[in-house]
Design a protein around this motif. Structure first.
Motif, PDB file in Angstrom:
ATOM      1  N   VAL A   1     -52.780 -11.903 -19.884  1.00  0.00           N
ATOM      2  CA  VAL A   1     -51.644 -11.439 -19.084  1.00  0.00           C
ATOM      3  C   VAL A   1     -51.519 -12.272 -17.808  1.00  0.00           C
ATOM      4  CG1 VAL A   1     -50.754  -9.527 -17.684  1.00  0.00           C
ATOM      5  CG2 VAL A   1     -51.678  -9.074 -19.966  1.00  0.00           C
ATOM      6  N   LEU A   2     -52.631 -12.486 -17.119  1.00  0.00           N
ATOM      7  CA  LEU A   2     -52.606 -13.244 -15.871  1.00  0.00           C
ATOM      8  C   LEU A   2     -52.286 -14.717 -16.115  1.00  0.00           C
ATOM      9  CD1 LEU A   2     -55.631 -11.652 -13.988  1.00  0.00           C
ATOM     10  CD2 LEU A   2     -53.199 -11.372 -13.476  1.00  0.00           C
ATOM     11  N   ALA A   3     -52.683 -15.237 -17.260  1.00  0.00           N
ATOM     12  CA  ALA A   3     -52.393 -16.647 -17.577  1.00  0.00           C
ATOM     13  C   ALA A   3     -50.889 -16.871 -17.694  1.00  0.00           C
ATOM     14  CB  ALA A   3     -53.089 -17.050 -18.870  1.00  0.00           C
ATOM     15  N   LYS A   4     -50.152 -15.842 -18.117  1.00  0.00           N
ATOM     16  CA  LYS A   4     -48.704 -15.958 -18.269  1.00  0.00           C
ATOM     17  C   LYS A   4     -47.964 -15.589 -16.984  1.00  0.00           C
ATOM     18  CE  LYS A   4     -48.812 -14.877 -23.220  1.00  0.00           C
ATOM     19  NZ  LYS A   4     -48.403 -13.912 -24.266  1.00  0.00           N
ATOM     20  N   ALA A   5     -48.659 -14.924 -16.054  1.00  0.00           N
ATOM     21  CA  ALA A   5     -48.027 -14.496 -14.803  1.00  0.00           C
ATOM     22  C   ALA A   5     -48.060 -15.621 -13.776  1.00  0.00           C
ATOM     23  CB  ALA A   5     -48.743 -13.267 -14.254  1.00  0.00           C
ATOM     24  N   GLU A   6     -47.368 -15.410 -12.660  1.00  0.00           N
ATOM     25  CA  GLU A   6     -47.428 -16.392 -11.572  1.00  0.00           C
ATOM     26  C   GLU A   6     -48.860 -16.508 -11.066  1.00  0.00           C
ATOM     27  OE1 GLU A   6     -44.379 -16.742  -8.584  1.00  0.00           O
ATOM     28  OE2 GLU A   6     -43.285 -15.092  -9.496  1.00  0.00           O
ATOM     29  N   PRO A   7     -49.288 -17.698 -10.669  1.00  0.00           N
ATOM     30  CA  PRO A   7     -50.680 -17.889 -10.237  1.00  0.00           C
ATOM     31  C   PRO A   7     -51.043 -17.115  -8.979  1.00  0.00           C
ATOM     32  CG  PRO A   7     -49.358 -19.867  -9.843  1.00  0.00           C
ATOM     33  CD  PRO A   7     -48.519 -18.961 -10.679  1.00  0.00           C
ATOM     34  N   THR A   8     -50.045 -16.584  -8.274  1.00  0.00           N
ATOM     35  CA  THR A   8     -50.317 -15.811  -7.056  1.00  0.00           C
ATOM     36  C   THR A   8     -50.724 -14.372  -7.353  1.00  0.00           C
ATOM     37  OG1 THR A   8     -47.969 -15.237  -6.909  1.00  0.00           O
ATOM     38  CG2 THR A   8     -48.699 -17.181  -5.696  1.00  0.00           C
ATOM     39  N   VAL A   9     -50.567 -13.915  -8.600  1.00  0.00           N
ATOM     40  CA  VAL A   9     -50.803 -12.506  -8.934  1.00  0.00           C
ATOM     41  C   VAL A   9     -52.294 -12.207  -9.056  1.00  0.00           C
ATOM     42  CG1 VAL A   9     -50.458 -10.706 -10.668  1.00  0.00           C
ATOM     43  CG2 VAL A   9     -48.583 -12.225 -10.075  1.00  0.00           C
ATOM     44  N   ARG A  10     -52.703 -11.069  -8.463  1.00  0.00           N
ATOM     45  CA  ARG A  10     -54.062 -10.548  -8.575  1.00  0.00           C
ATOM     46  C   ARG A  10     -53.972  -9.078  -8.966  1.00  0.00           C
ATOM     47  NH1 ARG A  10     -54.151 -15.195  -7.794  1.00  0.00           N
ATOM     48  NH2 ARG A  10     -55.316 -16.437  -6.288  1.00  0.00           N
TER      49      ARG A  10
ATOM     50  N   GLY B   1     -60.898 -13.650  -0.516  1.00  0.00           N
ATOM     51  CA  GLY B   1     -59.909 -14.716  -0.394  1.00  0.00           C
ATOM     52  C   GLY B   1     -59.684 -15.468  -1.691  1.00  0.00           C
ATOM     53  N   GLU B   2     -59.333 -16.735  -1.574  1.00  0.00           N
ATOM     54  CA  GLU B   2     -58.924 -17.535  -2.721  1.00  0.00           C
ATOM     55  C   GLU B   2     -60.012 -17.697  -3.772  1.00  0.00           C
ATOM     56  OE1 GLU B   2     -57.424 -21.269  -1.499  1.00  0.00           O
ATOM     57  OE2 GLU B   2     -55.753 -20.444  -0.346  1.00  0.00           O
ATOM     58  N   GLN B   3     -61.272 -17.666  -3.369  1.00  0.00           N
ATOM     59  CA  GLN B   3     -62.355 -17.892  -4.320  1.00  0.00           C
ATOM     60  C   GLN B   3     -62.573 -16.699  -5.249  1.00  0.00           C
ATOM     61  OE1 GLN B   3     -65.794 -18.431  -1.799  1.00  0.00           O
ATOM     62  NE2 GLN B   3     -66.346 -16.277  -1.933  1.00  0.00           N
ATOM     63  N   CYS B   4     -61.971 -15.563  -4.932  1.00  0.00           N
ATOM     64  CA  CYS B   4     -62.195 -14.356  -5.720  1.00  0.00           C
ATOM     65  C   CYS B   4     -61.515 -14.458  -7.081  1.00  0.00           C
ATOM     66  CB  CYS B   4     -61.660 -13.132  -4.967  1.00  0.00           C
ATOM     67  SG  CYS B   4     -62.148 -11.578  -5.722  1.00  0.00           S
ATOM     68  N   GLU B   5     -62.105 -13.810  -8.087  1.00  0.00           N
ATOM     69  CA  GLU B   5     -61.493 -13.766  -9.413  1.00  0.00           C
ATOM     70  C   GLU B   5     -60.159 -13.029  -9.332  1.00  0.00           C
ATOM     71  OE1 GLU B   5     -64.231 -12.208 -12.346  1.00  0.00           O
ATOM     72  OE2 GLU B   5     -65.914 -13.020 -11.198  1.00  0.00           O
ATOM     73  N   ARG B   6     -59.248 -13.347 -10.268  1.00  0.00           N
ATOM     74  CA  ARG B   6     -57.906 -12.769 -10.234  1.00  0.00           C
ATOM     75  C   ARG B   6     -57.881 -11.318 -10.687  1.00  0.00           C
ATOM     76  NH1 ARG B   6     -53.613 -16.533 -13.053  1.00  0.00           N
ATOM     77  NH2 ARG B   6     -52.221 -15.048 -12.031  1.00  0.00           N
ATOM     78  N   ALA B   7     -58.883 -10.884 -11.438  1.00  0.00           N
ATOM     79  CA  ALA B   7     -58.945  -9.500 -11.901  1.00  0.00           C
ATOM     80  C   ALA B   7     -60.345  -8.955 -11.676  1.00  0.00           C
ATOM     81  CB  ALA B   7     -58.572  -9.415 -13.373  1.00  0.00           C
ATOM     82  N   LEU B   8     -60.429  -7.785 -11.041  1.00  0.00           N
ATOM     83  CA  LEU B   8     -61.709  -7.132 -10.793  1.00  0.00           C
ATOM     84  C   LEU B   8     -61.594  -5.657 -11.154  1.00  0.00           C
ATOM     85  CD1 LEU B   8     -62.628  -8.582  -7.266  1.00  0.00           C
ATOM     86  CD2 LEU B   8     -63.620  -9.267  -9.456  1.00  0.00           C
ATOM     87  N   THR B   9     -62.729  -5.051 -11.526  1.00  0.00           N
ATOM     88  CA  THR B   9     -62.750  -3.619 -11.802  1.00  0.00           C
ATOM     89  C   THR B   9     -63.813  -2.944 -10.944  1.00  0.00           C
ATOM     90  OG1 THR B   9     -64.407  -3.699 -13.577  1.00  0.00           O
ATOM     91  CG2 THR B   9     -62.105  -4.106 -14.202  1.00  0.00           C
ATOM     92  N   PHE B  10     -63.579  -1.688 -10.624  1.00  0.00           N
ATOM     93  CA  PHE B  10     -64.562  -0.922  -9.858  1.00  0.00           C
ATOM     94  C   PHE B  10     -65.852  -0.794 -10.642  1.00  0.00           C
ATOM     95  CE2 PHE B  10     -66.504   3.027  -8.322  1.00  0.00           C
ATOM     96  CZ  PHE B  10     -66.521   2.791  -6.957  1.00  0.00           C
ATOM     97  N   ARG B  11     -65.730  -0.738 -11.966  1.00  0.00           N
ATOM     98  CA  ARG B  11     -66.911  -0.596 -12.816  1.00  0.00           C
ATOM     99  C   ARG B  11     -67.853  -1.782 -12.641  1.00  0.00           C
ATOM    100  NH1 ARG B  11     -65.609   1.576 -18.684  1.00  0.00           N
ATOM    101  NH2 ARG B  11     -64.757   3.172 -17.286  1.00  0.00           N
ATOM    102  N   ASP B  12     -67.294  -2.976 -12.415  1.00  0.00           N
ATOM    103  CA  ASP B  12     -68.114  -4.184 -12.289  1.00  0.00           C
ATOM    104  C   ASP B  12     -68.588  -4.444 -10.862  1.00  0.00           C
ATOM    105  OD1 ASP B  12     -67.997  -4.769 -14.986  1.00  0.00           O
ATOM    106  OD2 ASP B  12     -66.240  -6.055 -14.790  1.00  0.00           O
ATOM    107  N   VAL B  13     -67.754  -4.116  -9.876  1.00  0.00           N
ATOM    108  CA  VAL B  13     -68.071  -4.509  -8.491  1.00  0.00           C
ATOM    109  C   VAL B  13     -68.054  -3.328  -7.530  1.00  0.00           C
ATOM    110  CG1 VAL B  13     -67.178  -6.843  -8.853  1.00  0.00           C
ATOM    111  CG2 VAL B  13     -65.654  -5.079  -7.959  1.00  0.00           C
TER     112      VAL B  13
ATOM    113  N   GLN C   1     -71.971 -13.890  -4.115  1.00  0.00           N
ATOM    114  CA  GLN C   1     -71.161 -14.433  -5.207  1.00  0.00           C
ATOM    115  C   GLN C   1     -69.717 -13.967  -5.092  1.00  0.00           C
ATOM    116  OE1 GLN C   1     -71.642 -12.737  -9.202  1.00  0.00           O
ATOM    117  NE2 GLN C   1     -71.995 -14.822  -9.950  1.00  0.00           N
ATOM    118  N   ARG C   2     -69.500 -12.702  -4.711  1.00  0.00           N
ATOM    119  CA  ARG C   2     -68.154 -12.147  -4.647  1.00  0.00           C
ATOM    120  C   ARG C   2     -67.440 -12.453  -3.336  1.00  0.00           C
ATOM    121  NH1 ARG C   2     -66.449 -10.905  -9.725  1.00  0.00           N
ATOM    122  NH2 ARG C   2     -68.022  -9.689 -10.835  1.00  0.00           N
ATOM    123  N   LEU C   3     -68.166 -12.419  -2.219  1.00  0.00           N
ATOM    124  CA  LEU C   3     -67.522 -12.551  -0.903  1.00  0.00           C
ATOM    125  C   LEU C   3     -67.672 -13.918  -0.279  1.00  0.00           C
ATOM    126  CD1 LEU C   3     -68.354  -9.055   0.671  1.00  0.00           C
ATOM    127  CD2 LEU C   3     -66.307  -9.784  -0.546  1.00  0.00           C
ATOM    128  N   GLY C   4     -68.575 -14.714  -0.795  1.00  0.00           N
ATOM    129  CA  GLY C   4     -68.695 -16.095  -0.323  1.00  0.00           C
ATOM    130  C   GLY C   4     -68.854 -16.237   1.165  1.00  0.00           C
TER     131      GLY C   4
END
Length: 419
Positions: A265-274, A305-317, A409-412
């Motif tokens: 889904v994100l690959a087809k969306a605008e690169p600015t979407v998170r 910021g920019e280094q963060c993954e485009r999709a995150l879940t509460f279950r993981d982080v 790793q997440r907050l750099g």
């Protein structure tokens, strides 16, 4: 060699002939749309009437351009065409239907022009020059008008979403604050069922999108994510601002969308979407809790910021997300746990990455080497150097070290120490 003025005059005569048939051509296009874009003509009578007016004015404008040799680069879209685009935006009609209507119309009218040209002109060379002129001019005209009406569509879509959602947004905010307990009343106001399971998502543009249709693109992403969930109804989408939306999916089971589906889904969306997701929750309290979880992960993503993954879940982080409420305290804690290993440079980043994989694989040098595609001896060397930076063995405080590494790793740079 053909005289340019002769071609201009011939094109003008051709346009004049077609101009006398604008009403007939309008009816022909409506019939074409009935077959190719039925949702445009099988609609409310006032909207179809506006479509007819838009077609008529566009055709009339196009014929006048060729009849009077007007530069198509300077032409403005007719009023009816702009209003029709706005009306489609209000009704949620996909913008691709509007664009397709223009290019279907262009093709049909050029075919009519060719037929009229053959009737008027018997010199093949002159006819070819006329059609080349007509094709070039028609492309410039359609391109200019289409850009104008699509811009009007996008602006109206954003405005409409914000205005339409204003009341719902107020009720949602009250609900999140714990105001109001009459679920039937709230459901009627929101058009969304509060009983059952809810999965909250926050979707936003990290920066201003290039296309300018911020909320419209977030709607599209929401619909695409819903396709990967066992939803029991339409999601509830409430704009938080012009670049961010709060979403709830009514789900049949307590599941998250497949990670691969979200990435597609994100690959087809605008690169600015998170986007970020909470965990599914039951009833009104689950509605609130899932959103609170998504908000915490959203804060983490914005902080990273920019280094963060485009999709995150509460279950993981989730554990890391809970630490971002006091970033200064988190940075201090990371420094206390990791010491020199928290230095923000490439050397220590490699050591942190290797140590995290080593811990995640049960402190197995062989498994870590396989995952990192490195030699076992290289992993042993890096782990030893990481422990030197820590000032102790990882076994001394393994849980805290692993959590601190994940925070890095997440907050750099937000939690690292500048060398």
């Amino acid at each position: 060699m053909l005289d340019d003025e002769a071609v201009t005059e011939a094109v003008a005569r051709l346009a004049a002939g077609l101009g006398e048939r604008v009403g007939e051509l309008t009816a022909d296009l409506l019939e074409l749309y009935s077959a190719e874009l039925p949702n445009l003509v099988h609609d409310d009578e006032t909207v179809v009437s506006l479509l007819s007016a838009s077609l008529f004015q566009n055709l009339d404008t196009a014929m006048r351009i060729f009849q009077h040799d007007i530069d198509p680069h300077r032409v403005e879209a007719p009023a009816a065409a702009m209003e029709y685009a706005r009306r489609l935006a209000q009704r949620g009609t996909p913008v691709i239907d509007l664009i397709r209507a223009y290019y279907l119309g262009q093709s049909a009218i050029l075919n009519q022009a060719l037929a009229e040209g053959r009737r008027q002109v018997h010199d093949p060379e002159l006819l070819g020059a006329m059609m080349q002129r007509a094709l070039t001019g028609a492309f410039v005209f359609i391109d200019r008008i289409t850009r104008q009406v699509v811009s009007a569509y996008q602006e109206e879509r954003d405005r409409w979403l914000l205005n339409r959602s204003a009341v719902r947004a107020a009720r949602v905010r009250e609900l999140l604050r714990g105001v109001g307990t009459e679920s039937a009343v709230i459901e009627a106001a929101l058009g969304y069922r509060l009983r059952g399971l809810h999965l909250a998502m926050i979707v936003w543009h990290a920066v201003e999108p290039s296309q300018g249709n911020a909320l419209g693109s977030l709607e599209s992403v929401t619909a695409a994510v819903a396709e990967g969930l066992p939803v029991t109804g339409q999601p509830l989408l409430v704009p938080a601002d012009e670049r961010c939306a709060w979403v709830w999916f009514p789900v049949e089971r307590a599941v998250l969308p497949d990670e691969d589906h979200v990435q597609r889904v994100l690959a087809k969306a605008e690169p600015t979407v998170r986007l970020v997701l909470g965990d599914p929750g039951d009833g009104i309290e689950g509605f609130r809790r899932s959103h609170r979880q998504a908000e915490r992960v959203h804060t983490l993503a914005v902080t990273a910021g920019e280094q963060c993954e485009r999709a995150l879940t509460f279950r993981d982080v989730g554990a890391i997300a809970l630490m971002t409420s006091d970033l200064a305290a988190t940075r201090s804690w990371v420094g206390d746990i990791l010491g020199e290993l928290a230095t923000d440079d490439e050397q220590h980043e490699r050591l942190r990455e290797t140590l995290l994989v080593f811990l995640a694989t049960g402190c197995s040098y062989t498994a870590a080497a396989a995952k990192l595609t490195m030699h076992k001896n290289s992993v042993q060397y890096r782990v030893r150097k990481a422990e030197e930076a820590l000032g102790r063995t990882v076994a001394d405080n393994r849980l805290d070290v692993e959590l601190a590494l994940k925070v890095c790793q997440r907050l750099g740079t937000a939690v690292l120490v500048t060398p």
